[in-house]
Design a protein around this motif. Structure first.
Motif, PDB file in Angstrom:
ATOM      1  N   SER A 210      -1.595 -32.904   8.031  1.00 44.88           N
ATOM      2  CA  SER A 210      -2.032 -32.925   9.432  1.00 44.88           C
ATOM      3  C   SER A 210      -1.838 -31.552  10.066  1.00 44.88           C
ATOM      4  N   LEU A 211      -0.690 -30.965   9.809  1.00 49.34           N
ATOM      5  CA  LEU A 211      -0.357 -29.665  10.388  1.00 49.34           C
ATOM      6  C   LEU A 211      -1.322 -28.584   9.922  1.00 49.34           C
ATOM      7  N   THR A 212      -1.524 -28.490   8.622  1.00 42.78           N
ATOM      8  CA  THR A 212      -2.354 -27.409   8.098  1.00 42.78           C
ATOM      9  C   THR A 212      -3.840 -27.621   8.378  1.00 42.78           C
ATOM     10  N   ARG A 213      -4.282 -28.865   8.329  1.00 40.85           N
ATOM     11  CA  ARG A 213      -5.702 -29.134   8.612  1.00 40.85           C
ATOM     12  C   ARG A 213      -6.056 -28.747  10.037  1.00 40.85           C
ATOM     13  N   LEU A 214      -5.234 -29.176  10.997  1.00 42.19           N
ATOM     14  CA  LEU A 214      -5.523 -28.864  12.396  1.00 42.19           C
ATOM     15  C   LEU A 214      -5.439 -27.367  12.659  1.00 42.19           C
ATOM     16  N   ALA A 215      -4.452 -26.720  12.047  1.00 41.53           N
ATOM     17  CA  ALA A 215      -4.310 -25.280  12.254  1.00 41.53           C
ATOM     18  C   ALA A 215      -5.515 -24.524  11.713  1.00 41.53           C
ATOM     19  N   LYS A 216      -6.011 -24.942  10.559  1.00 42.25           N
ATOM     20  CA  LYS A 216      -7.208 -24.311   9.994  1.00 42.25           C
ATOM     21  C   LYS A 216      -8.410 -24.522  10.910  1.00 42.25           C
ATOM     22  N   GLU A 217      -8.568 -25.757  11.386  1.00 43.00           N
ATOM     23  CA  GLU A 217      -9.705 -26.076  12.244  1.00 43.00           C
ATOM     24  C   GLU A 217      -9.677 -25.269  13.533  1.00 43.00           C
ATOM     25  N   LYS A 218      -8.482 -25.021  14.057  1.00 44.06           N
ATOM     26  CA  LYS A 218      -8.348 -24.340  15.347  1.00 44.06           C
ATOM     27  C   LYS A 218      -8.101 -22.840  15.191  1.00 44.06           C
ATOM     28  N   GLY A 219      -8.106 -22.359  13.949  1.00 48.12           N
ATOM     29  CA  GLY A 219      -7.979 -20.929  13.710  1.00 48.12           C
ATOM     30  C   GLY A 219      -6.631 -20.352  14.060  1.00 48.12           C
ATOM     31  N   GLN A 220      -5.579 -21.100  13.802  1.00 52.53           N
ATOM     32  CA  GLN A 220      -4.239 -20.617  14.127  1.00 52.53           C
ATOM     33  C   GLN A 220      -3.576 -19.967  12.926  1.00 52.53           C
ATOM     34  N   ALA A 221      -2.670 -19.053  13.204  1.00 54.09           N
ATOM     35  CA  ALA A 221      -1.812 -18.501  12.163  1.00 54.09           C
ATOM     36  C   ALA A 221      -0.571 -19.379  12.081  1.00 54.09           C
ATOM     37  N   VAL A 222      -0.259 -19.838  10.878  1.00 55.09           N
ATOM     38  CA  VAL A 222       0.872 -20.751  10.700  1.00 55.09           C
ATOM     39  C   VAL A 222       1.883 -20.130   9.753  1.00 55.09           C
ATOM     40  N   LEU A 223       3.146 -20.181  10.151  1.00 55.49           N
ATOM     41  CA  LEU A 223       4.240 -19.727   9.307  1.00 55.49           C
ATOM     42  C   LEU A 223       5.230 -20.873   9.173  1.00 55.49           C
ATOM     43  N   ILE A 224       5.460 -21.299   7.922  1.00 56.38           N
ATOM     44  CA  ILE A 224       6.310 -22.445   7.639  1.00 56.38           C
ATOM     45  C   ILE A 224       7.507 -22.000   6.814  1.00 56.38           C
ATOM     46  N   VAL A 225       8.707 -22.324   7.283  1.00 58.08           N
ATOM     47  CA  VAL A 225       9.915 -22.162   6.469  1.00 58.08           C
ATOM     48  C   VAL A 225      10.138 -23.478   5.737  1.00 58.08           C
TER      49      VAL A 225
END
Length: 233
Positions: free
Chosen positions: A194-209
């Motif tokens: 859910s996190l990565t799909r939405l971030a991709k769709e909305k063009g966000q940069a995501v950093l996960i620890v």
């Protein structure tokens, strides 16, 4: 990293970040000159042993703490080191967070929890905030549970509410600290997807620890950290 990355928009960049924790003989040089660029539409994972500086770096990039030296740019804006008000503004406008614990307010419904960052930013009417909150909950698969309290949701559902909340102000940067750390395998994958799909769709940069190698391997880029620095292997 792909050569295409040079053509992408840089959402967050840090240069030569240093951070000490503790005092006197107990002081530890936690970050030793970290450099990093995060691109919109890219999911990056930080992995490394406990105590290597992963979470410290995340909190600095999220403007929840201050570096001793070095610079941070968020959406091409230099973050001033000594202005709390500017930290609060930039964080509220441009950065979303997902933590290991969901930190939902127990007396508020799922919709009301997602609306909280929008209330703080103060740009939308109550109806607009509710409309956006419900839409985000639908996107994480909770469209039929918008009025439920956190106590009426499972652990995975609570974390998906937290994801929706992190996206409330449509930030360019999303930071996640062990977002699936308290969940079983099935719910971990569901929350991560859910996190990565939405971030991709909305063009966000995501950093996960994360300490979860399976999740890290699903990211676009893995950043390995040791002794306060990124390493090549």
């Amino acid at each position: 990293m792909s050569d295409k990355a040079v053509d992408r928009e840089i959402a967050l960049e840090c240069r030569d970040l240093h951070k000490h924790l503790g005092e006197g003989e107990m002081q530890v040089h936690v970050l030793r000159g970290v450099n990093l660029k995060l691109y919109r539409g890219e999911i990056s994972a930080i992995v490394g042993p406990s105590g290597c500086g992963k979470s410290t770096l995340l909190y600095l990039l999220g403007l929840l703490d201050r570096q001793d030296s070095g610079s941070i740019h968020v959406m091409n804006e230099l973050v001033p080191l000594d202005k709390d008000g500017e930290h609060t503004r930039i964080r509220g406008e441009n950065i979303g967070f997902v933590f290991q614990f969901h930190f939902l307010l127990p007396e508020f419904s799922a919709t009301e929890n997602v609306m909280l960052p929008m209330r703080k930013l103060g740009r939308l009417s109550p109806k607009e905030m509710e409309f956006r909150a419900v839409g985000l909950l639908e996107e994480v698969g909770l469209g039929d549970k918008t009025h439920r309290l956190p106590s009426q949701l499972s652990g995975g559902e609570q974390q998906r509410v937290a994801i929706a909340r992190s996206l409330a102000n449509m930030p360019g940067v999303l930071l996640a600290d062990e977002p699936t750390g308290n969940l079983d395998v099935k719910n971990s994958l569901m929350v991560f997807e859910s996190l990565t799909r939405l971030a991709k769709e909305k063009g966000q940069a995501v950093l996960i620890v994360t300490h979860n190698p399976e999740l890290a391997n699903k990211c676009d880029r893995i950043l390995r950290m040791r002794d306060g620095l990124f390493i090549d292997s």
